[in-house]
Design a protein around this motif. Structure first.
Motif, PDB file in Angstrom:
ATOM      1  N   MET A   1       1.190  -0.943  -0.350  1.00 43.38           N
ATOM      2  CA  MET A   1      -0.250   0.101   0.204  1.00 43.38           C
ATOM      3  C   MET A   1       0.950   0.883  -0.027  1.00 43.38           C
ATOM      4  SD  MET A   1      -2.424   1.518   2.867  1.00 43.38           S
ATOM      5  CE  MET A   1      -4.390  -0.664   2.830  1.00 43.38           C
ATOM      6  N   SER A   2       0.918   2.367  -1.170  1.00 46.16           N
ATOM      7  CA  SER A   2       1.702   3.745  -0.947  1.00 46.16           C
ATOM      8  C   SER A   2       1.794   4.008   0.098  1.00 46.16           C
ATOM      9  CB  SER A   2       1.218   3.845  -1.894  1.00 46.16           C
ATOM     10  OG  SER A   2      -0.156   4.432  -2.257  1.00 46.16           O
ATOM     11  N   ASP A   3       2.070   5.406   0.463  1.00 45.21           N
ATOM     12  CA  ASP A   3       1.622   6.374   1.388  1.00 45.21           C
ATOM     13  C   ASP A   3       0.080   7.132   1.329  1.00 45.21           C
ATOM     14  OD1 ASP A   3       3.943   6.226   2.187  1.00 45.21           O
ATOM     15  OD2 ASP A   3       4.893   7.730   2.018  1.00 45.21           O
ATOM     16  N   LYS A   4      -0.148   7.260   0.155  1.00 42.11           N
ATOM     17  CA  LYS A   4      -1.039   7.735   0.021  1.00 42.11           C
ATOM     18  C   LYS A   4      -2.685   6.392   0.137  1.00 42.11           C
ATOM     19  CE  LYS A   4      -3.226  10.266  -3.920  1.00 42.11           C
ATOM     20  NZ  LYS A   4      -3.953  11.551  -5.462  1.00 42.11           N
ATOM     21  N   GLU A   5      -2.463   5.878  -0.970  1.00 39.85           N
ATOM     22  CA  GLU A   5      -3.180   5.218   0.054  1.00 39.85           C
ATOM     23  C   GLU A   5      -3.874   4.753   1.158  1.00 39.85           C
ATOM     24  OE1 GLU A   5      -2.965   2.012  -3.829  1.00 39.85           O
ATOM     25  OE2 GLU A   5      -1.573   1.920  -2.480  1.00 39.85           O
ATOM     26  N   LEU A   6      -2.860   4.319   2.337  1.00 44.20           N
ATOM     27  CA  LEU A   6      -2.223   4.984   3.571  1.00 44.20           C
ATOM     28  C   LEU A   6      -3.365   5.549   3.999  1.00 44.20           C
ATOM     29  CD1 LEU A   6      -2.110   3.070   5.969  1.00 44.20           C
ATOM     30  CD2 LEU A   6       0.137   4.550   6.369  1.00 44.20           C
ATOM     31  N   VAL A   7      -2.904   7.055   3.369  1.00 47.19           N
ATOM     32  CA  VAL A   7      -3.414   8.203   3.917  1.00 47.19           C
ATOM     33  C   VAL A   7      -5.161   8.579   3.811  1.00 47.19           C
ATOM     34  CG1 VAL A   7      -3.948  10.751   3.972  1.00 47.19           C
ATOM     35  CG2 VAL A   7      -1.833   9.204   4.190  1.00 47.19           C
ATOM     36  N   LEU A   8      -5.637   7.955   2.530  1.00 46.60           N
ATOM     37  CA  LEU A   8      -7.282   7.702   2.761  1.00 46.60           C
ATOM     38  C   LEU A   8      -7.915   6.658   3.219  1.00 46.60           C
ATOM     39  CD1 LEU A   8      -6.477   8.382  -1.736  1.00 46.60           C
ATOM     40  CD2 LEU A   8      -7.635   9.408   0.135  1.00 46.60           C
ATOM     41  N   ASP A   9      -7.026   5.557   3.221  1.00 41.83           N
ATOM     42  CA  ASP A   9      -7.260   4.171   4.169  1.00 41.83           C
ATOM     43  C   ASP A   9      -7.801   4.490   5.606  1.00 41.83           C
ATOM     44  OD1 ASP A   9      -8.016   1.244   4.280  1.00 41.83           O
ATOM     45  OD2 ASP A   9      -6.851   0.888   6.039  1.00 41.83           O
ATOM     46  N   VAL A  10      -6.912   5.607   6.530  1.00 47.09           N
ATOM     47  CA  VAL A  10      -6.963   5.867   8.100  1.00 47.09           C
ATOM     48  C   VAL A  10      -7.854   6.678   7.702  1.00 47.09           C
ATOM     49  CG1 VAL A  10      -5.445   7.644   9.306  1.00 47.09           C
ATOM     50  CG2 VAL A  10      -4.788   6.459   8.792  1.00 47.09           C
ATOM     51  N   LEU A  11      -8.138   8.115   6.761  1.00 47.69           N
ATOM     52  CA  LEU A  11      -9.257   8.760   6.560  1.00 47.69           C
ATOM     53  C   LEU A  11     -11.050   8.520   6.882  1.00 47.69           C
ATOM     54  CD1 LEU A  11      -8.424  11.495   4.553  1.00 47.69           C
ATOM     55  CD2 LEU A  11      -8.300  11.482   6.896  1.00 47.69           C
ATOM     56  N   GLU A  12     -10.600   7.440   5.570  1.00 44.23           N
ATOM     57  CA  GLU A  12     -12.513   6.057   5.496  1.00 44.23           C
ATOM     58  C   GLU A  12     -12.195   5.325   6.881  1.00 44.23           C
ATOM     59  OE1 GLU A  12     -11.430   3.270   2.653  1.00 44.23           O
ATOM     60  OE2 GLU A  12     -11.732   5.492   0.841  1.00 44.23           O
ATOM     61  N   ARG A  13     -11.176   5.008   8.257  1.00 47.06           N
ATOM     62  CA  ARG A  13     -12.353   4.195   8.397  1.00 47.06           C
ATOM     63  C   ARG A  13     -12.590   5.205   9.685  1.00 47.06           C
ATOM     64  NH1 ARG A  13     -10.081  -1.400   8.367  1.00 47.06           N
ATOM     65  NH2 ARG A  13      -8.881  -1.747   6.462  1.00 47.06           N
ATOM     66  N   LEU A  14     -11.229   6.118   9.986  1.00 44.27           N
ATOM     67  CA  LEU A  14     -12.415   7.328  11.506  1.00 44.27           C
ATOM     68  C   LEU A  14     -12.988   7.943  11.344  1.00 44.27           C
ATOM     69  CD1 LEU A  14      -8.084   9.369  11.479  1.00 44.27           C
ATOM     70  CD2 LEU A  14      -9.252   7.360  13.264  1.00 44.27           C
ATOM     71  N   PRO A  15     -12.870   7.789  12.281  1.00 36.53           N
ATOM     72  CA  PRO A  15     -15.303   7.981  12.690  1.00 36.53           C
ATOM     73  C   PRO A  15     -15.022   9.375  11.983  1.00 36.53           C
ATOM     74  CG  PRO A  15     -14.145   8.255  15.017  1.00 36.53           C
ATOM     75  CD  PRO A  15     -12.970   7.780  13.796  1.00 36.53           C
ATOM     76  N   LYS A  16     -16.930   9.912  11.410  1.00 33.71           N
ATOM     77  CA  LYS A  16     -17.117  11.503  10.553  1.00 33.71           C
ATOM     78  C   LYS A  16     -16.263  12.297  11.472  1.00 33.71           C
ATOM     79  CE  LYS A  16     -20.598  10.300   8.156  1.00 33.71           C
ATOM     80  NZ  LYS A  16     -19.469  10.531   6.453  1.00 33.71           N
ATOM     81  N   GLY A  17     -16.406  12.421  13.009  1.00 36.46           N
ATOM     82  CA  GLY A  17     -15.705  13.379  13.547  1.00 36.46           C
ATOM     83  C   GLY A  17     -14.368  13.538  14.550  1.00 36.46           C
ATOM     84  N   ALA A  18     -13.776  13.035  13.417  1.00 32.99           N
ATOM     85  CA  ALA A  18     -12.342  13.334  14.065  1.00 32.99           C
ATOM     86  C   ALA A  18     -11.478  14.186  14.139  1.00 32.99           C
ATOM     87  CB  ALA A  18     -11.416  11.814  13.141  1.00 32.99           C
ATOM     88  N   THR A  19     -10.460  14.950  15.032  1.00 34.39           N
ATOM     89  CA  THR A  19     -10.338  15.853  14.797  1.00 34.39           C
ATOM     90  C   THR A  19      -8.506  15.909  14.150  1.00 34.39           C
ATOM     91  OG1 THR A  19      -9.142  15.938  16.813  1.00 34.39           O
ATOM     92  CG2 THR A  19     -11.404  16.281  17.211  1.00 34.39           C
ATOM     93  N   LEU A  20      -8.378  17.495  13.902  1.00 31.25           N
ATOM     94  CA  LEU A  20      -7.140  16.721  13.280  1.00 31.25           C
ATOM     95  C   LEU A  20      -5.640  16.364  13.571  1.00 31.25           C
ATOM     96  CD1 LEU A  20      -6.773  20.636  11.329  1.00 31.25           C
ATOM     97  CD2 LEU A  20      -7.600  17.991  10.316  1.00 31.25           C
ATOM     98  N   ASP A  21      -6.660  16.457  14.777  1.00 32.74           N
ATOM     99  CA  ASP A  21      -4.997  16.105  16.337  1.00 32.74           C
ATOM    100  C   ASP A  21      -5.316  14.592  16.569  1.00 32.74           C
ATOM    101  OD1 ASP A  21      -4.184  18.583  16.750  1.00 32.74           O
ATOM    102  OD2 ASP A  21      -5.341  18.125  19.202  1.00 32.74           O
ATOM    103  N   GLN A  22      -6.710  13.797  16.014  1.00 37.77           N
ATOM    104  CA  GLN A  22      -6.867  12.354  16.204  1.00 37.77           C
ATOM    105  C   GLN A  22      -6.756  12.288  14.467  1.00 37.77           C
ATOM    106  OE1 GLN A  22     -10.887  12.608  16.759  1.00 37.77           O
ATOM    107  NE2 GLN A  22     -10.598  11.618  18.945  1.00 37.77           N
TER     108      GLN A  22
END
Length: 78
Positions: A1-22
């Motif tokens: 998985m590329s770095d970009k794919e990893l970031v997109l996966d993280v964003l999809e898995r975090l709750p909608k209300g996730a903060t920038l810090d989280q």
């Protein structure tokens, strides 16, 4: 998985209300894991026997420092 794919996966898995810090914390955690995996592949890891020995010495040191302290009760006072 590329770095970009990893970031997109993280964003999809975090709750909608996730903060920038989280989001930052999660990405930093995953980046550290990737860095560690890369170091291990390059042979820069520490042998398990050395880790066990070092950890054991830390525990022994902590136990010797805390032996003079008053032990805390595991029951709550009422």
């Amino acid at each position: 998985m590329s770095d970009k794919e990893l970031v997109l996966d993280v964003l999809e898995r975090l709750p909608k209300g996730a903060t920038l810090d989280q989001i930052r914390d999660r990405l930093n955690f995953l980046a550290a894991i990737r860095e560690a995996q890369s170091s291990l592949k390059e042979g820069k890891g520490i042998p398990l026997a050395d880790v066990r020995e070092q950890f054991s010495s830390w525990v022994n040191e902590w136990n010797s420092k805390s032996s003079g302290r008053r032990k805390r009760s595991t029951t709550s006072a009422r």
